[in-house]
Design an enzyme around this catalytic site. Structure first.
Site, PDB file in Angstrom:
ATOM      1  N   ASN A 189       0.858  -1.308  -0.209  1.00 26.02           N
ATOM      2  CA  ASN A 189       0.148   0.051  -0.126  1.00 26.02           C
ATOM      3  C   ASN A 189       0.782   1.228  -0.073  1.00 26.02           C
ATOM      4  O   ASN A 189       2.146   1.158   0.558  1.00 26.02           O
ATOM      5  CB  ASN A 189      -0.827  -0.027   1.068  1.00 26.02           C
ATOM      6  CG  ASN A 189      -1.891   1.165   1.252  1.00 26.02           C
ATOM      7  OD1 ASN A 189      -2.467   1.416   0.190  1.00 26.02           O
ATOM      8  ND2 ASN A 189      -1.977   1.918   2.432  1.00 26.02           N
TER       9      ASN A 189
ATOM     10  N   SER B 293       4.867   6.873   1.796  1.00 25.30           N
ATOM     11  CA  SER B 293       5.418   5.498   2.496  1.00 25.30           C
ATOM     12  C   SER B 293       4.524   4.421   1.795  1.00 25.30           C
ATOM     13  O   SER B 293       3.575   4.590   1.543  1.00 25.30           O
ATOM     14  CB  SER B 293       5.291   5.444   3.974  1.00 25.30           C
ATOM     15  OG  SER B 293       5.501   6.527   4.836  1.00 25.30           O
TER      16      SER B 293
END
Length: 209
Positions: free
Chosen positions: A110, A144
């Site tokens: 993700n 991230s």
């Protein structure tokens, strides 16, 4: 020659991160191939983008399946039938079901628009993340890419890029700069996985030819 990394892409809305991955694959910058796109939103831009690119595109949601467990099993079946090795969540707004999590443990990625573990977890998505960063007076934000587990934004972080917060930033301006970095970072991480520079549990990178 290393075999192309086989990707399954899950997205809920516009699909711009998905598009950046597809473009990188088609341009030879990413040694991977999208196998299937799944969306919980029948009208998502992601499905339209996938169809234009000639990628199998499926709407799978509570509207198409009677229970969360049935949906989870159906999604897993589609991923396995399409020989998906790595799942990429690209703005997918639903939690991954237990069966899929177990089958693809350590191979679900993700991307999050902040420097995890800051500004992650339940409720931190989209503009809410950038608003929280600005409200806290942070000097920087970032992007991230992390592995997915049972908890929101909790799995191991694979790579982060930093994005400075400017004095005159608004939620919209910060979001735009972060999104531009998202498009590049996701491709970078996937290419490192494809090249064997980032190793994922349960993923064997083979050589063909």
């Amino acid at each position: 020659m290393t075999a192309l990394l086989r990707l399954g892409l899950l997205a809920s809305h516009g699909g711009t991160n998905m598009q950046s991955i597809v473009d990188a694959c088609r341009e030879g910058r990413l040694e991977a191939e999208p196998q299937v796109v799944i969306s919980n939103n029948s009208r998502s831009g992601a499905l339209e983008r996938a169809r234009r690119a000639g990628i199998p595109a499926l709407h799978m949601s509570g509207r198409t399946h009677g229970s969360p467990e049935e949906l989870d099993q159906a999604i897993l079946r589609v991923l396995e039938e399409n020989s998906v090795e790595v799942i990429c969540l690209a703005g997918y707004m639903k939690k991954i079901g237990g069966a899929t999590l177990a089958a693809y443990a350590g191979r679900i990625l993700n991307i999050h628009p902040a420097l995890l573990p800051k500004y992650g977890g339940r409720g931190f998505y989209g503009e809410a993340v950038h608003a929280a960063v600005l409200a806290a007076g942070e000097p920087e934000s970032g992007v991230s890419v992390h592995l997915v587990d049972e908890d929101y934004d909790h799995g191991r972080t694979l790579l982060q890029w930093r994005v400075p917060v400017l004095a005159d930033d608004t939620v919209e301006s910060l979001a735009a700069r972060v999104l531009a970095q998202e498009h590049q970072l996701y491709v970078e991480v996937l290419q490192q996985i494809a090249a064997g520079e980032i190793r994922l549990e349960g993923l064997e990178r083979g050589v063909v030819g």
